[in-house]
Design an enzyme around this catalytic site. Structure first.
Site, short mmCIF file in Angstrom:
data_model
loop_
_atom_site.label_atom_id
_atom_site.label_comp_id
_atom_site.label_asym_id
_atom_site.label_seq_id
_atom_site.Cartn_x
_atom_site.Cartn_y
_atom_site.Cartn_z
N GLY A 1 5.91 -2.48 3.61
CA GLY A 1 5.54 -3.09 4.89
C GLY A 1 5.98 -4.54 4.99
O GLY A 1 6.92 -4.97 4.33
N ASP A 2 5.28 -5.26 5.82
CA ASP A 2 5.52 -6.68 6.09
C ASP A 2 5.79 -7.52 4.84
O ASP A 2 6.80 -8.21 4.74
CB ASP A 2 4.24 -7.24 6.72
CG ASP A 2 4.49 -7.65 8.14
OD1 ASP A 2 5.58 -7.36 8.66
OD2 ASP A 2 3.58 -8.25 8.74
N ARG B 1 0.77 -4.99 -5.84
CA ARG B 1 1.00 -6.27 -5.18
C ARG B 1 1.36 -7.25 -6.30
O ARG B 1 0.86 -7.13 -7.41
CB ARG B 1 -0.24 -6.71 -4.40
CG ARG B 1 -0.59 -5.66 -3.34
CD ARG B 1 -1.69 -5.99 -2.39
NE ARG B 1 -2.13 -4.75 -1.74
CZ ARG B 1 -1.72 -4.33 -0.53
NH1 ARG B 1 -0.88 -5.05 0.19
NH2 ARG B 1 -2.14 -3.18 -0.03
N ARG C 1 13.37 10.40 -2.82
CA ARG C 1 14.27 11.55 -3.05
C ARG C 1 15.55 11.42 -2.21
O ARG C 1 16.66 11.62 -2.70
CB ARG C 1 13.53 12.85 -2.70
CG ARG C 1 14.40 14.10 -2.67
CD ARG C 1 13.51 15.29 -2.30
NE ARG C 1 14.22 16.55 -2.18
CZ ARG C 1 14.73 17.01 -1.03
NH1 ARG C 1 14.63 16.30 0.08
NH2 ARG C 1 15.35 18.19 -1.00
N ARG D 1 -6.42 -3.10 9.91
CA ARG D 1 -7.03 -4.42 9.94
C ARG D 1 -6.58 -5.18 11.19
O ARG D 1 -7.38 -5.78 11.88
CB ARG D 1 -6.67 -5.19 8.67
CG ARG D 1 -7.92 -5.67 7.97
CD ARG D 1 -7.71 -6.06 6.53
NE ARG D 1 -8.02 -4.94 5.63
CZ ARG D 1 -7.87 -4.98 4.30
NH1 ARG D 1 -7.38 -6.05 3.72
NH2 ARG D 1 -8.19 -3.94 3.56
N THR E 1 4.30 2.46 5.67
CA THR E 1 2.89 2.03 5.73
C THR E 1 2.17 2.90 6.75
O THR E 1 2.74 3.24 7.79
CB THR E 1 2.75 0.55 6.16
OG1 THR E 1 1.42 0.36 6.66
CG2 THR E 1 3.71 0.16 7.25
N ASP F 1 -0.10 2.05 8.63
CA ASP F 1 -0.65 1.28 9.74
C ASP F 1 0.20 1.27 11.00
O ASP F 1 -0.26 0.88 12.07
CB ASP F 1 -0.89 -0.17 9.30
CG ASP F 1 -2.03 -0.28 8.29
OD1 ASP F 1 -2.91 0.61 8.29
OD2 ASP F 1 -2.04 -1.24 7.51
N ARG G 1 -4.84 7.36 2.86
CA ARG G 1 -3.52 7.04 2.29
C ARG G 1 -2.89 8.23 1.60
O ARG G 1 -1.71 8.20 1.29
CB ARG G 1 -3.66 5.93 1.24
CG ARG G 1 -4.01 4.59 1.79
CD ARG G 1 -3.57 3.50 0.81
NE ARG G 1 -3.86 2.20 1.36
CZ ARG G 1 -3.12 1.61 2.31
NH1 ARG G 1 -2.06 2.23 2.80
NH2 ARG G 1 -3.45 0.44 2.77
N ALA H 1 -12.95 11.32 20.89
CA ALA H 1 -14.04 10.36 20.70
C ALA H 1 -14.57 9.87 22.04
O ALA H 1 -13.86 9.81 23.04
CB ALA H 1 -13.55 9.17 19.88
N GLY I 1 0.84 -1.21 0.00
CA GLY I 1 0.00 0.00 0.00
C GLY I 1 0.86 1.24 0.00
O GLY I 1 1.92 1.27 0.62
N ASP J 1 2.44 -0.76 11.92
CA ASP J 1 2.36 -2.09 12.51
C ASP J 1 3.64 -2.90 12.34
O ASP J 1 3.60 -4.13 12.31
CB ASP J 1 1.18 -2.85 11.90
CG ASP J 1 1.30 -2.97 10.38
OD1 ASP J 1 2.22 -2.36 9.80
OD2 ASP J 1 0.48 -3.67 9.78
#
Lengths: 328, 328, 328, 328
Positions: free
Chosen positions: B106-107, B76, B25, B176, B130, B132, B260, B191, B15, B134
């Site tokens: 990412g991963d 991908r 750069r 996710r 990423t 995320d 994103r 929130a 992603g 994560d």
């Protein structure tokens, strides 16, 4: 007539729109400057019926010019459609000493205001406040410009990721009957295609455009879909397109209520201030059952009756024509 | 070892994330400053297989620092999971004279890089890119800070309209498996409740919070739902809440791919520049199969093996505790 | 006449303005759609003289709609004021096959275009592009709306710190002869006072307003000063105010060139697209020495001669009156 | 010790910073959640001396999370440097029942808090709130991240116009002793050169860089100058550069107080919330004369004495090295 008005009641009704607070501020301060008193009616017509009314002075509208939403809140109100509801509302505002009204909202708001003003002979001036830009009597409604900026900011962000993945994006924007936001933001956002409530676009015609874009190796492909498009919204359009055309991986974004919020743009703050100022000035000049609006760079008035009865096709011909030209 | 590297290949994969361009750069300019040549591999691993590779110089990364997305595009790639695919990729980059790689992603990106580097003995350094956040081995991943700012901008706008209508909003954000964006933006956005993949929240518990907020006359009520929440996403949560609790009119917003995009924040631009710089420096120092990352204010390295094997619970304890305290 | 045009040259000249790129894109794509060729002339009139001219196609204007500045660059050019300069320019564009021009800029740009078109009988259409909004023949010029949004964003930020410290801020905005930005942003930013080139405001009158604001315990006090105000700019005004009135600690901010940049607003992108589209359409219809502009929601044309000779007082009466009312 | 605290006083002091409101909100709500009462002290130490103190509850901090500035206002206070001033302050807060303090501010704020706490044996916890990021004991101070985003937004806008005119811009940013904003934003903004208080850069060295940039045909050239640079600010630097190097037309922008305002970034809102939460928790745990701060992703504490005595060189080595590499 001017001298007879002692206290003006101001309220917002229907969907909220950026600039409503700037408009409330202008109404309150202009009235006070002119030696009148002001009450804020909360939650629109519901607040009249519930007697949810507050006194306002210059300081109660400090530091709200730049805020989205409406400090007077808004609600849709079924009771006001009944004679009993309106009578109760009238008695309540009478008790509060309110003898003139400024109503900020859209179609539904003005319909209520028109009837109420006739029934109880109370002067009322309407201010067009809705992001949809779907009212007769003003080139632009309050909140429309800000909503457009919010939408193009979203389109710009989505284009980043669309271009990185060679993806096709369907973005649904507000507008049940009006394609103003869709057309405007489609052009401003460089969309490949724009689906409007006012103009049917077949799925095959759309696919043809997308195929041609794919052939021209355009790096990102964005389709704007107005809420009220006849094909049934962005999810449906995306599904039907993907059935026949799978060159791209398609994604859908529904911008939703995001479009109603945000600090008003310069344009909306100035429009709000001018309309609020003009509404009070007109009330004090003895005008009633009118709407104030913008034509070119001038503030004008239209009778509520005419505003409600007339339709204005706001999609400029050249803009519709352009949609086929600029995306090549 | 340093002298043996002549041409570095750089690519983005998985992603896309804001800051990837700033990172490209930094990789390109650092390599050129150090006397090396650089090739850009388009569409990630797919571009290796398709030999979609371009030469890059200092000017090819002019004016991209501030752009979202990735000029090298990303995709991908299933073929790279096969031995044949990787062999083809290797032959292609070899023909281009690429003898070292910088992989931004990412991963999944790192898994591919690790295997590829071992199989063909080609040095590779990974950069965590990423939204995320994560990954093990870095306090922050590229794009995470920008995504958070995008989300709170949306929450701020939605709060305007939520407060104007006394409405309850459920906002679904990316994540996710990781609740980082949800927790961070839930706190930053004020929130009422935050639903995370890492921590189950029952619908009854949620309703209790909302009832208490309603009783306290909070003017707006926003619930953040991570994509990966066990209740099945914002639409499901909203539906189940409304069945039992109808004090408010509930609305759902799915922010989606909006998260994103966008011009990277200052934080992400600096992080991108530091990681790109460090990746090249480490490659030239003879390092391989490592990931560069940020710990505190320092750039650190972790072996890809460890980064892929380890889990890091990134939700700070105090932040989880706070969610019950700050919304009172 | 239409058929005789084969290649249109487009250029930007004078100060740059947000929306110029969106306008170049519209000119290029409309011309290509109509079967014409397009050349981009770099650095305005200087590029004609230096023969700094590039061929353009649909893809050369991809992804520029949202960018500030101008990809064709701009410059002020003294040589073009001489007969020799213009002759050289004419020979150069003739050699390139350019037989019609679209000139995007302000007063100076149009003066040059008018003379050049007469001397060499080359068709030319002007597009009003300047943040100052000081041209006759269009309600708004390209870039004005974006500049206003940039300024109010700055005012909002400064108000935060002004309010926290009970400070008085003098903010200088662009406008040597035109108070459009100052008046508009003063109202949109909730300024206490606005100093305009078109209307003298004495220092004593200003101090009186500030004293009254201080007495009313307004939490922040902001004075907008147009560059061209007769008192000599924000530093001078601040100094003279502080000599007599030291209730507040006064600070000065000069926004400067910040106001020229930034991604164009939705309004400016649409205006740019419509004007670029209309410029080409008018050229192909045989029009020359005209300017395209916006009146209300319609695109109109004015002869360059009239546009250059006429003055339009763009400060709406109600807005000037409002400045004393809304800040109470 | 915990049980002995009944009412916490919170105040902001020194220069305001984005995130202060989010921090006040966290302090108030955490204290109330823990069963304590809270008072807000207005205008920092001045409010203690003037007894300008208000009671606060959960609702008094509603809807402030996203606002720049500080609702408690801030001021510099000379009287507090005297024993008499502090005694008066102590008597006032005692009368209000305040038996513990949370002080949000910078160096000067902490110096006052340390002395006051020792003199009157009142527990105090400090929170680092300043855009300068110049405090020991925390990787980041409140407001620093937002200020960086504000500055790069300005740089991006200025680059638009710089690139359109081939101009050289000198942009002065805040930082009298600390080059954090300058270094960070110079890298994030793609500056050609960065002048820092911590590191002398000669005018000749600077000119050499600019000449090399001009030779490489870089499209825009931006130099960031920290307020505290030894060459005497951006105007002086520009003047001295132009004397020897007139390739470009040079312009100067002083960002000034703009940098203090604005809605806090996600990072600052979360940091503010965590530090406010931690400050109260630590007070209730019996801690005093400490500062809470962020190290990596953890909240840590440092004694005020150490924080005030120690210096932390916050300019990362790799970032300083990078400045010569990334602008090639």
């Amino acid at each position: 007539m001017e001298n007879s008005i002692k206290r003006i009641g101001v309220f917002t009704s229907g969907g909220d729109a950026p600039g409503m607070n700037a408009c409330i501020r202008a109404v309150v301060r202009t009235a006070i400057y002119e030696g009148k008193k002001v009450s804020g009616i909360l939650h629109g017509y519901q607040g009249m019926i519930d007697k949810n009314i507050i006194a306002m002075d210059s300081r109660s509208v400090s530091n709200i010019l730049q805020l989205g939403g409406t400090i007077l809140k808004t609600a849709r109100c079924l009771d006001f459609r009944t004679t009993e509801g309106r009578l109760k509302a009238y008695n309540n505002i009478k008790e509060e000493g309110i003898d003139a009204l400024v109503a900020i909202g859209g179609d539904g708001t003005f319909t209520g205001a028109e009837v109420f003003s006739r029934e109880f002979d109370i002067p009322v001036v309407g201010i067009p406040g809705t992001i949809d830009n779907d009212l007769y009597g003003s080139d632009f409604t309050l909140g429309y410009d800000t909503a457009n900026n919010t939408v193009i900011d979203a389109i710009d962000k989505i284009r980043d990721t669309a271009a990185s993945h060679d993806r096709l994006f369907f973005i649904e924007v507000m507008g049940r009957d009006s394609g103003c936001i869709a057309l405007n933001c489609g052009i401003a956002g460089g969309a490949e295609a724009i689906l409007l409530p006012e103009k049917e676009t077949g799925i095959d015609e759309l696919i043809q455009k997308l195929e041609s874009a794919a052939k021209d190796k355009k790096s990102s492909t964005i389709v704007i879909v107005a809420e009220g498009d006849k094909n049934g919204g962005a999810y449906n359009v995306a599904k039907r397109v993907q059935e026949k055309f799978d060159f791209y991986d398609a994604k859908v974004t529904i911008l939703g209520h995001l479009q109603r919020g945000g600090s008003p743009s310069s344009f909306d703050r100035v429009l709000a201030s001018r309309l609020g100022f003009a509404a009070v000035k007109n009330l004090l000049r003895g005008q009633t059952r009118i709407m104030v609006g913008l034509r070119g760079n001038d503030i004008v008035t239209t009778s509520l009756e005419e505003a409600l009865r007339s339709k204005e096709f706001k999609l400029a011909e050249d803009m519709i024509e352009m949609t086929n030209v600029l995306a090549i």
